[in-house]
Design a protein around this motif. Structure first.
Motif, PDB file in Angstrom:
ATOM      1  N   GLU A 277     -22.057   6.482  13.240  1.00 16.66           N
ATOM      2  CA  GLU A 277     -21.475   7.553  12.624  1.00 16.66           C
ATOM      3  C   GLU A 277     -20.028   7.633  12.977  1.00 16.66           C
ATOM      4  O   GLU A 277     -19.165   8.333  12.009  1.00 16.66           O
ATOM      5  N   LYS A 278     -19.385   7.260  13.923  1.00 10.71           N
ATOM      6  CA  LYS A 278     -17.808   7.484  14.258  1.00 10.71           C
ATOM      7  C   LYS A 278     -17.155   6.504  12.952  1.00 10.71           C
ATOM      8  O   LYS A 278     -15.957   6.658  13.052  1.00 10.71           O
ATOM      9  N   GLN A 279     -17.907   5.792  12.389  1.00  7.01           N
ATOM     10  CA  GLN A 279     -17.153   4.856  11.471  1.00  7.01           C
ATOM     11  C   GLN A 279     -17.181   5.456  10.007  1.00  7.01           C
ATOM     12  O   GLN A 279     -16.616   4.788   9.274  1.00  7.01           O
ATOM     13  N   LEU A 280     -17.705   6.647   9.907  1.00  4.71           N
ATOM     14  CA  LEU A 280     -17.946   7.308   8.631  1.00  4.71           C
ATOM     15  C   LEU A 280     -17.349   8.604   8.534  1.00  4.71           C
ATOM     16  O   LEU A 280     -17.002   9.394   9.526  1.00  4.71           O
ATOM     17  N   ALA A 281     -16.985   9.144   7.256  1.00  7.80           N
ATOM     18  CA  ALA A 281     -16.544  10.402   7.134  1.00  7.80           C
ATOM     19  C   ALA A 281     -17.297  10.703   5.418  1.00  7.80           C
ATOM     20  O   ALA A 281     -17.655   9.726   4.861  1.00  7.80           O
ATOM     21  N   LYS A 282     -17.481  12.017   5.457  1.00  3.73           N
ATOM     22  CA  LYS A 282     -18.256  12.374   3.938  1.00  3.73           C
ATOM     23  C   LYS A 282     -16.801  12.247   3.053  1.00  3.73           C
ATOM     24  O   LYS A 282     -15.832  12.563   3.200  1.00  3.73           O
ATOM     25  N   LYS A 283     -17.248  11.654   1.768  1.00  3.50           N
ATOM     26  CA  LYS A 283     -16.142  11.236   0.631  1.00  3.50           C
ATOM     27  C   LYS A 283     -15.975  12.772  -0.010  1.00  3.50           C
ATOM     28  O   LYS A 283     -16.853  13.374  -0.611  1.00  3.50           O
ATOM     29  N   PRO A 284     -14.755  13.070   0.047  1.00  2.00           N
ATOM     30  CA  PRO A 284     -14.318  14.455  -0.596  1.00  2.00           C
ATOM     31  C   PRO A 284     -14.809  14.213  -2.053  1.00  2.00           C
ATOM     32  O   PRO A 284     -14.465  13.065  -2.777  1.00  2.00           O
ATOM     33  N   ASP A 285     -15.045  15.284  -2.713  1.00  6.00           N
ATOM     34  CA  ASP A 285     -15.412  15.149  -4.398  1.00  6.00           C
ATOM     35  C   ASP A 285     -14.208  14.880  -5.106  1.00  6.00           C
ATOM     36  O   ASP A 285     -14.418  14.232  -6.194  1.00  6.00           O
ATOM     37  N   TYR A 286     -13.140  15.170  -4.683  1.00  2.00           N
ATOM     38  CA  TYR A 286     -11.745  14.838  -5.448  1.00  2.00           C
ATOM     39  C   TYR A 286     -11.438  13.428  -5.409  1.00  2.00           C
ATOM     40  O   TYR A 286     -10.369  12.766  -6.383  1.00  2.00           O
ATOM     41  N   LEU A 287     -12.222  12.547  -4.561  1.00  5.04           N
ATOM     42  CA  LEU A 287     -11.933  11.100  -4.595  1.00  5.04           C
ATOM     43  C   LEU A 287     -12.951  10.438  -5.227  1.00  5.04           C
ATOM     44  O   LEU A 287     -14.316  10.561  -5.065  1.00  5.04           O
ATOM     45  N   SER A 288     -12.484   9.294  -6.246  1.00  5.70           N
ATOM     46  CA  SER A 288     -13.688   8.373  -6.935  1.00  5.70           C
ATOM     47  C   SER A 288     -14.041   7.383  -5.441  1.00  5.70           C
ATOM     48  O   SER A 288     -13.207   7.234  -4.610  1.00  5.70           O
ATOM     49  N   PHE A 289     -15.126   6.673  -5.712  1.00  8.62           N
ATOM     50  CA  PHE A 289     -15.548   5.822  -4.800  1.00  8.62           C
ATOM     51  C   PHE A 289     -14.440   4.811  -4.612  1.00  8.62           C
ATOM     52  O   PHE A 289     -14.245   4.075  -3.460  1.00  8.62           O
ATOM     53  N   ALA A 290     -13.689   4.240  -5.616  1.00 10.58           N
ATOM     54  CA  ALA A 290     -12.518   3.277  -5.574  1.00 10.58           C
ATOM     55  C   ALA A 290     -11.602   3.620  -4.880  1.00 10.58           C
ATOM     56  O   ALA A 290     -10.804   3.087  -3.722  1.00 10.58           O
ATOM     57  N   GLN A 291     -11.001   5.247  -5.267  1.00  8.18           N
ATOM     58  CA  GLN A 291      -9.880   5.722  -4.018  1.00  8.18           C
ATOM     59  C   GLN A 291     -10.639   5.915  -2.578  1.00  8.18           C
ATOM     60  O   GLN A 291      -9.542   5.567  -1.704  1.00  8.18           O
ATOM     61  N   ALA A 292     -11.511   6.444  -2.613  1.00  6.93           N
ATOM     62  CA  ALA A 292     -12.028   6.395  -1.080  1.00  6.93           C
ATOM     63  C   ALA A 292     -12.069   5.030  -0.355  1.00  6.93           C
ATOM     64  O   ALA A 292     -11.590   5.024   0.976  1.00  6.93           O
ATOM     65  N   ALA A 293     -12.402   4.071  -0.970  1.00  4.69           N
ATOM     66  CA  ALA A 293     -12.583   2.924  -0.305  1.00  4.69           C
ATOM     67  C   ALA A 293     -10.979   2.318  -0.099  1.00  4.69           C
ATOM     68  O   ALA A 293     -10.638   1.475   0.899  1.00  4.69           O
TER      69      ALA A 293
END
Length: 314
Positions: free
Chosen positions: A107-123
């Motif tokens: 769990e500590k390695q993750l956060a929920k991806k905000p809707d305003y970010l694409s998967f590519a941007q989040a990565a």
């Protein structure tokens, strides 16, 4: 599933694709279907054996640390995430690897991806964003009005360090080749230096903070352009750098600091939801996962503006 691994240190040629069973999370783990993985310099530094002190000699190893995707299954003790959540995160590159169709994380390695970010941007965000944020927060003091030099500023860390620094009121001088100058301007740099035309170590200016991202401006050189009380921050971990920084910092107010980025859910949430909301996250190229050798060879040889990302699956 498919995963990129290597069984000895060496060039990019040691990397190869393997098939293996999809991992099953234990009671405290999360299985993520990976959608994107970004490239960071630490990836190939580890593969090439430049940081064996941290990465060790146990093989096989896998590559990549920043990723985004969708949770496919969770252990029974997981409380803050559910199946179907879109997430992003960073795993320890010295022990694990994200360049795969699935990854197991806690769990500590993750956060929920905000809707305003694409998967590519989040990565693209975790390592460079947290490195930039933590580098600017190293002194624990406000950087409003401070003179900050970012050397090697057209890559991922520079991209976000410029924007974070400007949002906090700093005066930013950014250094890169001319091909990245349009981005340095876009990101808000106050002054721009072309290292092919001007030796940054000889400029007639002094700085409160120098963030060294290119491994080309040594602390010895940088001291000449540092204010009497200032910080030089390197993101390149090596035994010599640690020894040099320790001995220097005992006697000098010009501090030499080695940054080892730290990540957890809270810091990822802060980064995505507060620090970088509305920021420009520039992805210069996206490769299919199958082109992993071409991608790494290209970025090692030619560098990259902003970030380079793999799309998953093959």
């Amino acid at each position: 599933m498919k995963k990129i691994i290597y069984e000895q240190y060496g060039s990019v040629d040691v990397l190869h694709s393997v098939y293996m069973n999809k991992p099953i999370p234990n009671t405290n783990q999360i299985l993520v279907k990976v959608k994107a993985v970004s490239i960071n310099p630490i990836d190939w530094k580890i593969v090439m054996g430049e940081v064996k002190l941290m990465s060790g000699r146990k093989f096989p190893k896998s590559i990549g640390c920043d990723f985004s995707g969708t949770i496919e299954s969770i252990g029974q003790n997981i409380q803050n995430f559910t199946v179907g959540d879109d997430v992003f995160g960073v795993i320890n590159p010295f022990k694990e690897g994200a360049l795969a169709e699935y990854v197991i994380v806690n769990e500590k390695q993750l956060a929920k991806k905000p809707d305003y970010l694409s998967f590519a941007q989040a990565a693209a965000l975790p390592t460079v964003g947290l490195t930039a944020l933590q580098a600017l927060n190293t002194s624990g003091k406000s950087i409003k009005g401070k003179e900050i030099l970012i050397n090697g500023a057209s890559g991922g860390v520079g991209m976000l360090a410029i924007q974070i620094a400007k949002s906090q009121g700093a005066i930013v001088t950014a250094v890169s080749s001319v091909k990245g100058h349009h981005l340095l301007k876009k990101w808000g740099s106050d002054f721009i230096i072309d290292y092919n035309k001007e030796d940054v170590a000889k400029i007639n200016k002094q700085f409160d903070v120098i963030i060294e991202l290119s491994a080309k401006l040594s602390f010895r050189q940088a001291k000449k352009i540092m204010k009497p009380e200032s910080n030089y921050i390197s993101v390149t971990p090596s035994l010599w750098n640690f020894v040099h920084s320790f001995s220097n910092n005992i006697i000098s107010k010009k501090k030499y600091k080695i940054l080892l980025m730290q990540s957890d859910t809270n810091s990822l949430n802060e980064l995505a939801n507060n620090i970088l909301k509305g920021a420009d996250i520039y992805i210069s190229k996206t490769y299919p996962m199958s082109d992993f050798k071409e991608a790494y060879n290209s970025i090692i040889k030619h560098g990259a503006l902003g970030k380079v990302v793999f799309s998953i699956p093959f």
